[in-house]
Write a protein that holds these residues in place. Structure first.
Motif, PDB file in Angstrom:
ATOM      1  N   ALA A 249       0.829  -1.211   0.000  1.00 35.63           N
ATOM      2  CA  ALA A 249       0.000   0.000   0.000  1.00 35.63           C
ATOM      3  C   ALA A 249       0.858   1.254   0.000  1.00 35.63           C
ATOM      4  CB  ALA A 249      -0.920  -0.015   1.208  1.00 35.63           C
ATOM      5  N   THR A 250       1.921   1.253   0.788  1.00 35.86           N
ATOM      6  CA  THR A 250       2.780   2.432   0.874  1.00 35.86           C
ATOM      7  C   THR A 250       3.573   2.626  -0.407  1.00 35.86           C
ATOM      8  OG1 THR A 250       2.923   2.216   3.276  1.00 35.86           O
ATOM      9  CG2 THR A 250       4.648   3.499   2.189  1.00 35.86           C
ATOM     10  N   THR A 254       3.145   6.019  -2.707  1.00 36.59           N
ATOM     11  CA  THR A 254       4.317   6.839  -3.034  1.00 36.59           C
ATOM     12  C   THR A 254       4.525   6.909  -4.537  1.00 36.59           C
ATOM     13  OG1 THR A 254       5.288   6.117  -0.932  1.00 36.59           O
ATOM     14  CG2 THR A 254       6.761   7.184  -2.514  1.00 36.59           C
ATOM     15  N   TRP A 255       4.345   5.799  -5.217  1.00 33.90           N
ATOM     16  CA  TRP A 255       4.427   5.768  -6.681  1.00 33.90           C
ATOM     17  C   TRP A 255       3.411   6.746  -7.283  1.00 33.90           C
ATOM     18  CZ3 TRP A 255       7.189   2.819 -10.365  1.00 33.90           C
ATOM     19  CH2 TRP A 255       6.669   2.833 -11.661  1.00 33.90           C
ATOM     20  N   ALA A 261       2.787  14.279  -9.139  1.00 31.41           N
ATOM     21  CA  ALA A 261       3.700  15.425  -9.136  1.00 31.41           C
ATOM     22  C   ALA A 261       4.290  15.656 -10.520  1.00 31.41           C
ATOM     23  CB  ALA A 261       4.811  15.197  -8.114  1.00 31.41           C
ATOM     24  N   ARG A 262       4.597  14.581 -11.203  1.00 30.72           N
ATOM     25  CA  ARG A 262       5.135  14.697 -12.560  1.00 30.72           C
ATOM     26  C   ARG A 262       4.114  15.379 -13.484  1.00 30.72           C
ATOM     27  NH1 ARG A 262       6.968   9.204 -15.372  1.00 30.72           N
ATOM     28  NH2 ARG A 262       9.079   9.929 -15.752  1.00 30.72           N
ATOM     29  N   SER A 263       2.868  14.957 -13.429  1.00 34.31           N
ATOM     30  CA  SER A 263       1.834  15.576 -14.262  1.00 34.31           C
ATOM     31  C   SER A 263       1.600  17.031 -13.860  1.00 34.31           C
ATOM     32  CB  SER A 263       0.522  14.793 -14.135  1.00 34.31           C
ATOM     33  OG  SER A 263       0.666  13.470 -14.592  1.00 34.31           O
ATOM     34  N   TRP A 264       1.608  17.283 -12.561  1.00 34.62           N
ATOM     35  CA  TRP A 264       1.350  18.628 -12.027  1.00 34.62           C
ATOM     36  C   TRP A 264       2.390  19.622 -12.518  1.00 34.62           C
ATOM     37  CZ3 TRP A 264      -1.987  21.746  -9.823  1.00 34.62           C
ATOM     38  CH2 TRP A 264      -1.572  22.778  -8.995  1.00 34.62           C
ATOM     39  N   TYR A 265       3.662  19.266 -12.413  1.00 32.93           N
ATOM     40  CA  TYR A 265       4.710  20.205 -12.822  1.00 32.93           C
ATOM     41  C   TYR A 265       4.895  20.226 -14.336  1.00 32.93           C
ATOM     42  CZ  TYR A 265       5.663  20.726  -7.903  1.00 32.93           C
ATOM     43  OH  TYR A 265       5.524  20.998  -6.571  1.00 32.93           O
ATOM     44  N   ALA A 266       4.637  19.111 -15.006  1.00 36.22           N
ATOM     45  CA  ALA A 266       4.711  19.107 -16.472  1.00 36.22           C
ATOM     46  C   ALA A 266       3.666  20.033 -17.073  1.00 36.22           C
ATOM     47  CB  ALA A 266       4.525  17.687 -17.006  1.00 36.22           C
ATOM     48  N   SER A 267       2.512  20.158 -16.377  1.00 45.15           N
ATOM     49  CA  SER A 267       1.447  21.025 -16.875  1.00 45.15           C
ATOM     50  C   SER A 267       1.668  22.491 -16.523  1.00 45.15           C
ATOM     51  CB  SER A 267       0.105  20.583 -16.274  1.00 45.15           C
ATOM     52  OG  SER A 267       0.031  20.924 -14.894  1.00 45.15           O
ATOM     53  N   GLY A 268       2.743  22.771 -15.797  1.00 47.81           N
ATOM     54  CA  GLY A 268       2.935  24.141 -15.322  1.00 47.81           C
ATOM     55  C   GLY A 268       2.057  24.457 -14.129  1.00 47.81           C
ATOM     56  N   ARG A 269       1.688  23.393 -13.372  1.00 48.41           N
ATOM     57  CA  ARG A 269       0.838  23.513 -12.192  1.00 48.41           C
ATOM     58  C   ARG A 269      -0.557  24.021 -12.563  1.00 48.41           C
ATOM     59  NH1 ARG A 269       2.522  27.543  -9.501  1.00 48.41           N
ATOM     60  NH2 ARG A 269       1.453  27.027  -7.575  1.00 48.41           N
ATOM     61  N   ALA A 270      -1.076  23.524 -13.701  1.00 49.52           N
ATOM     62  CA  ALA A 270      -2.362  24.008 -14.211  1.00 49.52           C
ATOM     63  C   ALA A 270      -3.484  22.992 -14.085  1.00 49.52           C
ATOM     64  CB  ALA A 270      -2.204  24.425 -15.670  1.00 49.52           C
ATOM     65  N   LEU A 271      -3.259  21.860 -13.433  1.00 50.59           N
ATOM     66  CA  LEU A 271      -4.310  20.851 -13.302  1.00 50.59           C
ATOM     67  C   LEU A 271      -5.341  21.287 -12.262  1.00 50.59           C
ATOM     68  CD1 LEU A 271      -2.161  17.575 -13.222  1.00 50.59           C
ATOM     69  CD2 LEU A 271      -3.280  18.637 -15.197  1.00 50.59           C
ATOM     70  N   PHE A 280      -4.255  10.581  -9.308  1.00 54.16           N
ATOM     71  CA  PHE A 280      -3.757   9.860  -8.143  1.00 54.16           C
ATOM     72  C   PHE A 280      -4.396   8.472  -8.070  1.00 54.16           C
ATOM     73  CE2 PHE A 280      -4.034   8.742  -3.582  1.00 54.16           C
ATOM     74  CZ  PHE A 280      -2.680   8.631  -3.324  1.00 54.16           C
ATOM     75  N   ALA A 281      -5.704   8.393  -8.299  1.00 53.40           N
ATOM     76  CA  ALA A 281      -6.393   7.099  -8.276  1.00 53.40           C
ATOM     77  C   ALA A 281      -5.811   6.154  -9.323  1.00 53.40           C
ATOM     78  CB  ALA A 281      -7.890   7.297  -8.499  1.00 53.40           C
ATOM     79  N   ALA A 282      -5.558   6.687 -10.512  1.00 51.11           N
ATOM     80  CA  ALA A 282      -4.962   5.863 -11.562  1.00 51.11           C
ATOM     81  C   ALA A 282      -3.550   5.441 -11.186  1.00 51.11           C
ATOM     82  CB  ALA A 282      -4.950   6.631 -12.885  1.00 51.11           C
ATOM     83  N   GLY A 283      -2.810   6.369 -10.555  1.00 54.55           N
ATOM     84  CA  GLY A 283      -1.448   6.051 -10.125  1.00 54.55           C
ATOM     85  C   GLY A 283      -1.408   4.967  -9.072  1.00 54.55           C
ATOM     86  N   LEU A 284      -2.421   4.945  -8.201  1.00 47.10           N
ATOM     87  CA  LEU A 284      -2.491   3.886  -7.194  1.00 47.10           C
ATOM     88  C   LEU A 284      -2.623   2.508  -7.860  1.00 47.10           C
ATOM     89  CD1 LEU A 284      -4.814   5.274  -4.363  1.00 47.10           C
ATOM     90  CD2 LEU A 284      -2.392   4.665  -4.166  1.00 47.10           C
ATOM     91  N   GLU A 285      -3.485   2.423  -8.857  1.00 45.57           N
ATOM     92  CA  GLU A 285      -3.654   1.152  -9.555  1.00 45.57           C
ATOM     93  C   GLU A 285      -2.355   0.731 -10.236  1.00 45.57           C
ATOM     94  OE1 GLU A 285      -6.187  -0.970  -9.520  1.00 45.57           O
ATOM     95  OE2 GLU A 285      -7.061   0.365  -8.009  1.00 45.57           O
ATOM     96  N   ASP A 286      -1.700   1.681 -10.906  1.00 44.94           N
ATOM     97  CA  ASP A 286      -0.428   1.372 -11.555  1.00 44.94           C
ATOM     98  C   ASP A 286       0.623   0.970 -10.522  1.00 44.94           C
ATOM     99  OD1 ASP A 286      -1.551   1.969 -13.989  1.00 44.94           O
ATOM    100  OD2 ASP A 286      -0.715   4.005 -14.075  1.00 44.94           O
ATOM    101  N   GLY A 287       0.592   1.656  -9.356  1.00 44.36           N
ATOM    102  CA  GLY A 287       1.556   1.352  -8.309  1.00 44.36           C
ATOM    103  C   GLY A 287       1.379  -0.047  -7.746  1.00 44.36           C
ATOM    104  N   ARG A 288       0.145  -0.487  -7.619  1.00 46.54           N
ATOM    105  CA  ARG A 288      -0.106  -1.845  -7.122  1.00 46.54           C
ATOM    106  C   ARG A 288       0.448  -2.883  -8.097  1.00 46.54           C
ATOM    107  NH1 ARG A 288      -5.390   0.626  -6.043  1.00 46.54           N
ATOM    108  NH2 ARG A 288      -5.478   1.159  -3.826  1.00 46.54           N
ATOM    109  N   ILE A 289       0.295  -2.608  -9.385  1.00 46.48           N
ATOM    110  CA  ILE A 289       0.840  -3.524 -10.397  1.00 46.48           C
ATOM    111  C   ILE A 289       2.366  -3.500 -10.362  1.00 46.48           C
ATOM    112  CG2 ILE A 289       1.034  -3.944 -12.878  1.00 46.48           C
ATOM    113  CD1 ILE A 289      -1.838  -2.765 -13.107  1.00 46.48           C
ATOM    114  N   ALA A 290       2.927  -2.294 -10.265  1.00 51.30           N
ATOM    115  CA  ALA A 290       4.385  -2.153 -10.245  1.00 51.30           C
ATOM    116  C   ALA A 290       5.001  -2.849  -9.039  1.00 51.30           C
ATOM    117  CB  ALA A 290       4.767  -0.673 -10.260  1.00 51.30           C
ATOM    118  N   PHE A 291       4.278  -2.832  -7.907  1.00 53.71           N
ATOM    119  CA  PHE A 291       4.817  -3.462  -6.694  1.00 53.71           C
ATOM    120  C   PHE A 291       5.090  -4.942  -6.920  1.00 53.71           C
ATOM    121  CE2 PHE A 291       4.241  -5.802  -2.710  1.00 53.71           C
ATOM    122  CZ  PHE A 291       5.238  -5.211  -1.936  1.00 53.71           C
ATOM    123  N   GLU A 292       4.208  -5.613  -7.654  1.00 51.93           N
ATOM    124  CA  GLU A 292       4.402  -7.039  -7.891  1.00 51.93           C
ATOM    125  C   GLU A 292       5.698  -7.302  -8.648  1.00 51.93           C
ATOM    126  OE1 GLU A 292       2.611  -9.506  -6.620  1.00 51.93           O
ATOM    127  OE2 GLU A 292       1.600  -7.890  -5.531  1.00 51.93           O
TER     128      GLU A 292
END
Length: 316
Positions: A249-250, A254-255, A261-271, A280-292
């Motif tokens: 989970a952690t 963190t992932w 943060a990458r999307s936020w700063y790439a957009s010029g903080r315009a999201l 973030f929700a999508a990143g959590l799903e990707d992070g769970r897959i990456a953990f394996e």
């Protein structure tokens, strides 16, 4: 050894008293602790919350309800972690911890090491009034391939370290997770040419629903209770949460923070906030897959670090 219903209630009460010992009575902290204890089958968690909120709980009585030296030590670490969850302890929290130490019958020299560790790992307190101005919104940025690859490694390494912290045997290791996540936000921002201090990193964490003290309190109590349940015989709560579950989970959180943060700063903080939370929700799903794919690396990392090394790894 068994963990009685009365002892579980005493631990919950001490945790809640610690959460309000700074005088702020943050409802998020109290609710997080109550929900965490309830999830672990602690009888009367809601009534404990009510007694503490009404000022009817007496610290000395709760300390005396803990029948073993090990449980008294556990109560001390729980309170210490909760008090340090939002930064350095204030005078009222120091007074509370000293009162608790005396009530638990713990010699000062026996708690000195854990107190020093908590102070070293806790997220530094950054009042909003002194936070540096945020970098103005800028045009969207595109990084070259080598910088993108380096940034992906930064996010991956931070997530692996965060997951590894959950596998360390010391409960207080959890206090380092939020500072690690805040540092990751700052590192990602720097890659895009932004100056990010801790205050602004915390703002981004809050935007994805990860409040500083609430997240630390929840993670600390969840990990602490899961290990306590396994040690003292389980029952209803046995096996509900183990170290591997916490690490996964952690790592995923963190992932996801790194990717947001990458999307936020790439957009010029315009999201907008809805977009931030969706990413973030999508990143959590990707992070769970990456953990394996990296769970063996997480375990290996945990085997190479010791709690005293963590502050150095955070750049302190």
């Amino acid at each position: 050894m068994t963990w009685s219903a009365r002892e579980a209630e005493a631990l919950a009460t001490i945790g809640l008293l610690a959460a309000q010992s700074d005088g702020q009575r943050d409802p998020r902290e109290r609710e997080t602790l109550t929900e965490t204890f309830a999830a672990f089958g602690t009888a009367g968690a809601a009534s404990v919350h009510a007694r503490v909120a009404l000022g009817a709980a007496v610290l000395g009585e709760e300390a005396r309800a803990l029948g073993s030296p090990e449980l008294r030590r556990v109560a001390w670490e729980l309170a210490l972690g909760v008090c340090h969850a939002d930064g350095m302890v204030v005078e009222r929290e120091k007074a509370f911890l000293e009162e608790l130490r005396l009530a638990l019958g713990l010699p000062a020299e026996d708690v000195a090491a854990s107190s020093a560790t908590a102070a070293a790992l806790a997220p530094p307190l950054v009042p909003a009034a002194v936070a540096a101005p945020a970098t103005p919104v800028t045009a969207a940025a595109v990084l070259d391939a080598s910088t993108e690859a380096a940034l992906e490694k930064t996010i991956r390494d931070a997530a692996i370290l965060a997951g590894a912290l959950e596998l360390l045997p010391q409960n207080l290791a959890t206090l380092a997770i939020v500072p690690l996540q805040a540092k990751l936000v700052a590192d990602v921002g720097a890659a895009y040419g932004h100056r990010v201090d801790l205050g602004h990193a915390r703002e981004l964490l809050a935007a994805v629903g990860l409040g500083l003290s609430g997240q630390a309190v929840e993670g600390f109590a969840r990990r602490f209770l899961g290990r306590l349940a396994g040690r003292f015989g389980g029952g209803v709560i046995g096996g509900l949460v183990d170290a591997a579950t916490g690490a996964a989970a952690t790592f995923a959180a963190t992932w996801a923070i790194g990717q947001v943060a990458r999307s936020w700063y790439a957009s010029g903080r315009a999201l907008d906030p809805e977009d931030v939370q969706a990413r973030f929700a999508a990143g959590l799903e990707d992070g769970r897959i990456a953990f394996e794919e990296v769970k063996d690396q997480v375990a290996a990392k945990a085997g190479t670090i010791a709690l005293p090394d963590v502050a150095r790894l955070l750049g302190r």
